[in-house]
Design a protein around this motif. Structure first.
Motif, PDB file in Angstrom:
ATOM      1  N   LYS A  20       0.814  -1.223   0.000  1.00 17.15           N
ATOM      2  CA  LYS A  20       0.000   0.000   0.000  1.00 17.15           C
ATOM      3  C   LYS A  20       0.842   1.264   0.000  1.00 17.15           C
ATOM      4  CE  LYS A  20      -3.859  -2.079   2.559  1.00 17.15           C
ATOM      5  NZ  LYS A  20      -4.520  -2.131   3.888  1.00 17.15           N
ATOM      6  N   LYS A  21       2.040   1.183   0.586  1.00 15.41           N
ATOM      7  CA  LYS A  21       2.835   2.385   0.778  1.00 15.41           C
ATOM      8  C   LYS A  21       3.707   2.653  -0.443  1.00 15.41           C
ATOM      9  CE  LYS A  21       4.960   4.745   4.673  1.00 15.41           C
ATOM     10  NZ  LYS A  21       5.393   4.600   6.067  1.00 15.41           N
ATOM     11  N   ASP A  22       3.819   3.909  -0.819  1.00 15.72           N
ATOM     12  CA  ASP A  22       4.632   4.317  -1.965  1.00 15.72           C
ATOM     13  C   ASP A  22       6.001   4.745  -1.470  1.00 15.72           C
ATOM     14  OD1 ASP A  22       5.700   5.249  -4.301  1.00 15.72           O
ATOM     15  OD2 ASP A  22       4.438   7.029  -4.429  1.00 15.72           O
ATOM     16  N   TYR A  23       7.033   4.025  -1.907  1.00 16.60           N
ATOM     17  CA  TYR A  23       8.396   4.364  -1.522  1.00 16.60           C
ATOM     18  C   TYR A  23       9.160   5.013  -2.671  1.00 16.60           C
ATOM     19  CZ  TYR A  23       7.463   1.668   2.661  1.00 16.60           C
ATOM     20  OH  TYR A  23       6.932   1.225   3.844  1.00 16.60           O
ATOM     21  N   GLY A  24       8.426   5.580  -3.628  1.00 14.84           N
ATOM     22  CA  GLY A  24       9.059   6.305  -4.717  1.00 14.84           C
ATOM     23  C   GLY A  24       9.600   7.651  -4.248  1.00 14.84           C
ATOM     24  N   TRP A  25      10.064   8.452  -5.207  1.00 13.13           N
ATOM     25  CA  TRP A  25      10.767   9.688  -4.897  1.00 13.13           C
ATOM     26  C   TRP A  25       9.868  10.925  -4.880  1.00 13.13           C
ATOM     27  CZ3 TRP A  25      15.188  10.923  -2.793  1.00 13.13           C
ATOM     28  CH2 TRP A  25      16.229   9.993  -2.786  1.00 13.13           C
ATOM     29  N   GLU A  26       8.594  10.801  -5.229  1.00 10.84           N
ATOM     30  CA  GLU A  26       7.779  11.994  -5.415  1.00 10.84           C
ATOM     31  C   GLU A  26       7.685  12.852  -4.152  1.00 10.84           C
ATOM     32  OE1 GLU A  26       6.711  13.133  -8.388  1.00 10.84           O
ATOM     33  OE2 GLU A  26       7.991  11.471  -9.003  1.00 10.84           O
ATOM     34  N   SER A  27       7.387  12.252  -3.024  1.00 11.37           N
ATOM     35  CA  SER A  27       7.263  13.014  -1.784  1.00 11.37           C
ATOM     36  C   SER A  27       8.588  13.651  -1.387  1.00 11.37           C
ATOM     37  CB  SER A  27       6.758  12.108  -0.662  1.00 11.37           C
ATOM     38  OG  SER A  27       6.789  12.782   0.580  1.00 11.37           O
ATOM     39  N   SER A  28       9.670  12.880  -1.488  1.00 13.70           N
ATOM     40  CA  SER A  28      10.989  13.404  -1.123  1.00 13.70           C
ATOM     41  C   SER A  28      11.404  14.531  -2.059  1.00 13.70           C
ATOM     42  CB  SER A  28      12.020  12.274  -1.171  1.00 13.70           C
ATOM     43  OG  SER A  28      11.642  11.226  -0.314  1.00 13.70           O
ATOM     44  N   ALA A  29      11.149  14.362  -3.366  1.00 17.53           N
ATOM     45  CA  ALA A  29      11.498  15.404  -4.335  1.00 17.53           C
ATOM     46  C   ALA A  29      10.749  16.695  -4.029  1.00 17.53           C
ATOM     47  CB  ALA A  29      11.197  14.922  -5.752  1.00 17.53           C
ATOM     48  N   ARG A  30       9.512  16.567  -3.601  1.00 17.78           N
ATOM     49  CA  ARG A  30       8.718  17.743  -3.246  1.00 17.78           C
ATOM     50  C   ARG A  30       9.352  18.476  -2.052  1.00 17.78           C
ATOM     51  NH1 ARG A  30       4.307  15.411  -3.999  1.00 17.78           N
ATOM     52  NH2 ARG A  30       4.031  14.569  -1.911  1.00 17.78           N
ATOM     53  N   GLN A  31       9.857  17.707  -1.092  1.00 17.32           N
ATOM     54  CA  GLN A  31      10.503  18.325   0.070  1.00 17.32           C
ATOM     55  C   GLN A  31      11.816  19.001  -0.314  1.00 17.32           C
ATOM     56  OE1 GLN A  31      10.363  15.855   3.812  1.00 17.32           O
ATOM     57  NE2 GLN A  31       9.371  14.380   2.443  1.00 17.32           N
ATOM     58  N   TYR A  32      12.584  18.367  -1.209  1.00 14.07           N
ATOM     59  CA  TYR A  32      13.828  19.001  -1.677  1.00 14.07           C
ATOM     60  C   TYR A  32      13.523  20.271  -2.472  1.00 14.07           C
ATOM     61  CZ  TYR A  32      17.149  15.426  -0.218  1.00 14.07           C
ATOM     62  OH  TYR A  32      17.947  14.598   0.536  1.00 14.07           O
ATOM     63  N   GLN A  33      12.495  20.227  -3.301  1.00 11.83           N
ATOM     64  CA  GLN A  33      12.126  21.398  -4.084  1.00 11.83           C
ATOM     65  C   GLN A  33      11.760  22.565  -3.160  1.00 11.83           C
ATOM     66  OE1 GLN A  33       8.515  21.038  -6.413  1.00 11.83           O
ATOM     67  NE2 GLN A  33       9.331  22.352  -8.031  1.00 11.83           N
ATOM     68  N   GLN A  34      11.026  22.272  -2.099  1.00  8.64           N
ATOM     69  CA  GLN A  34      10.660  23.313  -1.137  1.00  8.64           C
ATOM     70  C   GLN A  34      11.900  23.874  -0.448  1.00  8.64           C
ATOM     71  OE1 GLN A  34       7.846  24.873  -0.597  1.00  8.64           O
ATOM     72  NE2 GLN A  34       8.806  26.124   1.012  1.00  8.64           N
ATOM     73  N   LEU A  35      12.837  22.979  -0.109  1.00 10.59           N
ATOM     74  CA  LEU A  35      14.086  23.413   0.520  1.00 10.59           C
ATOM     75  C   LEU A  35      14.876  24.338  -0.409  1.00 10.59           C
ATOM     76  CD1 LEU A  35      16.072  23.150   2.945  1.00 10.59           C
ATOM     77  CD2 LEU A  35      17.078  21.208   1.739  1.00 10.59           C
ATOM     78  N   TYR A  36      14.960  23.959  -1.695  1.00  2.57           N
ATOM     79  CA  TYR A  36      15.662  24.799  -2.666  1.00  2.57           C
ATOM     80  C   TYR A  36      15.018  26.184  -2.751  1.00  2.57           C
ATOM     81  CZ  TYR A  36      17.632  20.352  -4.461  1.00  2.57           C
ATOM     82  OH  TYR A  36      18.261  19.150  -4.616  1.00  2.57           O
ATOM     83  N   ARG A  37      13.699  26.215  -2.758  1.00  4.79           N
ATOM     84  CA  ARG A  37      12.982  27.498  -2.841  1.00  4.79           C
ATOM     85  C   ARG A  37      13.310  28.384  -1.650  1.00  4.79           C
ATOM     86  NH1 ARG A  37       7.220  24.862  -4.624  1.00  4.79           N
ATOM     87  NH2 ARG A  37       7.512  24.905  -6.883  1.00  4.79           N
ATOM     88  N   GLU A  38      13.367  27.771  -0.478  1.00  7.07           N
ATOM     89  CA  GLU A  38      13.695  28.540   0.733  1.00  7.07           C
ATOM     90  C   GLU A  38      15.088  29.146   0.619  1.00  7.07           C
ATOM     91  OE1 GLU A  38      13.249  26.142   4.217  1.00  7.07           O
ATOM     92  OE2 GLU A  38      11.218  25.490   3.682  1.00  7.07           O
ATOM     93  N   ILE A  39      16.019  28.385   0.077  1.00  4.75           N
ATOM     94  CA  ILE A  39      17.397  28.860   0.002  1.00  4.75           C
ATOM     95  C   ILE A  39      17.531  30.015  -0.986  1.00  4.75           C
ATOM     96  CG2 ILE A  39      19.763  28.241  -0.614  1.00  4.75           C
ATOM     97  CD1 ILE A  39      19.100  25.379   0.233  1.00  4.75           C
ATOM     98  N   VAL A  40      16.982  29.851  -2.161  1.00  3.20           N
ATOM     99  CA  VAL A  40      17.183  30.886  -3.180  1.00  3.20           C
ATOM    100  C   VAL A  40      16.373  32.152  -2.880  1.00  3.20           C
ATOM    101  CG1 VAL A  40      17.760  29.241  -4.997  1.00  3.20           C
ATOM    102  CG2 VAL A  40      15.388  29.956  -4.705  1.00  3.20           C
ATOM    103  N   SER A  41      15.316  32.020  -2.052  1.00  2.00           N
ATOM    104  CA  SER A  41      14.529  33.207  -1.717  1.00  2.00           C
ATOM    105  C   SER A  41      15.188  33.985  -0.585  1.00  2.00           C
ATOM    106  CB  SER A  41      13.113  32.808  -1.297  1.00  2.00           C
ATOM    107  OG  SER A  41      13.130  32.038  -0.125  1.00  2.00           O
TER     108      SER A  41
END
Length: 475
Positions: free
Chosen positions: A454-475
């Motif tokens: 049932k659980k998704d262990y793909g990268w989508e959730s993690s990629a979303r968290q990294y994308q948010q982190l990148y946004r915080e840094i560049v802003s």
């Protein structure tokens, strides 16, 4: 947003461990979210010829490494929609293995300088350099010191990811001072100094804008003396900039329905999964028996992975009705222990020393139980791959294992595996025997497997968290 990954390995280009899986998969997940990712790697002689043949030289430059002036070729190619850049210097990288040489400090100091020198040879500067493990830990330090006034570099921010804090790139102060052409002021407590030596890992921890590690639990563990590897004070100091983001796996690569290495494709069919067990038994010379529970291990053979715990339990384990299949390489004493046990239990155990990706996939597919008794595990990908292949993990509760494996509760019907906390042979044996008892209960076993599916262990959730982190840094 433009992000440049700097790493020492990446799938499917070159791999020795889980770092390569992450650096190979995360850029693809980020790309699907609109992040433009370039991956920079050393041009190792071990990279497959068909990949090297596609690499096109786009520039060359020189790297000043202390008193040495070294050639640096810059080549690029595309793989799975991601641009890869190779740093070429045959003296440093055209060798028999990726790691393990007496001049590791010089090799990866060169790579760190070369990554930064290559930036203005590429079409556009990145917004962020995402550095991975000690081999690239000097990059944030160099960007803040040697390159802080260079035109076009001042806007670049850095993220440093800790994949395994145990491996730190510690070298003598004299060697690093020579390579970096830096004075005593760079070897203070709040800089590179590490008990009189110098640490590349510490450089990344102190000088990167943000830090990440590969699971939420490991992010907490490394701030303690027990897991901090003498850097826990530094990490606590940077705790406000540290995120624990769970790794994922490439669910396209690890898919039992499409995996070309398997004897039979399957998704949820345990009957078809059992065909893979019989095929592996035949391949490894084990008795052909589709109903006997098979335990699989694919791992580096080191103390970190809990093989000292397994060694104490192995005699008792061999008294159970099971088959044990081990693939891996590492500590010679552990290899000898496994070899001797196998020779005395040929009907129950098979081992393969070395790395074999094809065989690893067949073990994941064939096994009923996947065993990871790690003393510590920053994230662990194997338990997630096992779940993807409908194999039930038995793990010690640490790091990413704790974050991904929930012990089965027969009263509520929840849980996707089995776990234990004390690092003892007694607890390992108890937990394996518990798993074996539920294996005999077909209804319960199917429930455990269904929970894992049932659980998704793909990268989508993690990629979303990294994308948010990148946004915080560049802003």
């Amino acid at each position: 947003m433009k992000v440049l990954f700097a790493a020492s390995e990446a799938m499917p280009i070159i791999k020795t461990g889980g770092l390569a899986d992450v650096v190979g998969a995360l850029p693809k997940a980020l790309s699907r979210k609109g992040v433009e990712v370039t991956v920079v790697l050393p041009k190792y002689g071990e990279i497959p010829e068909d990949i090297l043949a596609r690499a096109v030289k786009i520039a060359e430059t020189e790297v000043q490494l202390g008193w040495r002036t070294q050639y640096c070729g810059i080549e690029e190619f595309w793989q799975d929609g991601i641009r890869y850049v190779l740093i070429d210097n045959e003296f440093y990288f055209k060798r028999g293995y990726l790691y393990g040489y007496g001049d590791e400090a010089e090799r990866f100091a060169f790579f760190s300088f070369a990554v930064l020198e290559a930036l203005d040879k590429l079409e556009e500067m990145p917004d962020i350099i995402h550095c991975h493990d000690w081999q690239t830990g000097l990059i944030p330090f160099l960007l803040r010191t040697k390159y802080k006034h260079r035109a076009g570099y001042t806007h670049i921010r850095t993220v440093f990811t800790i994949h395994n804090l145990q491996y730190q790139g510690v070298f003598s102060r004299e060697v690093l001072q020579d390579l970096l052409a830096t004075g005593d002021n760079s070897f203070t407590q709040d800089s590179l100094d590490f008990y009189g030596a110098g640490s590349c890992m510490k450089a990344g921890l102190l000088f990167a804008d943000k830090l990440t590690t590969v699971s939420p639990t490991y992010a907490q563990e490394i701030q303690t003396e027990a897991f901090g590897e003498k850097l826990d004070g530094v990490i606590r100091q940077r705790s406000g900039d540290l995120r624990g983001i769970l790794n994922g796996i490439d669910t396209d690569v690890y898919d039992p329905m499409k995996d070309p290495h398997l004897a039979a494709a399957y998704r949820n069919s345990l009957t078809k999964k059992r065909l893979n067990k019989i095929a592996l038994q035949e391949e490894l010379g084990l008795p052909l028996n589709g109903s006997v529970p098979m335990i699989g291990i694919v791992s580096r053979l080191t103390g970190q992975k809990g093989f000292d715990i397994l060694a104490e339990a192995l005699y008792s384990l061999m008294q159970e009705n099971l088959q044990l299949v081990v693939l891996g390489a590492g500590d010679q004493a552990i290899e000898a222990m496994l070899h001797d046990t196998c020779m005395n239990n040929r009907e129950k155990m098979a081992i393969w020393f070395g790395f074999n990706e094809s065989l690893a996939r067949r073990i994941y597919a064939a096994s009923d139980i996947y065993l990871m008794p790690s003393r510590f595990e920053p994230c662990g990908l194997s338990q997630m791959i096992a779940l993807r292949y409908r194999t039930v993990p038995v793990v010690r509760e640490t790091g990413g294992l704790r974050d991904t494996v929930d012990s089965y509760n027969e009263y509520t019907g929840t849980g996707n595996g089995f776990s234990f906390v004390p690092a003892t042979a007694h607890d390992l044996l108890f937990t394996v025997r518990r798993a074996l008892s539920f294996y005999e209960n077909d209804e319960a076993w199917r429930k455990i497997i269904a929970n894992g599916a049932k659980k998704d262990y793909g990268w989508e959730s993690s990629a979303r968290q990294y994308q948010q982190l990148y946004r915080e840094i560049v802003s």
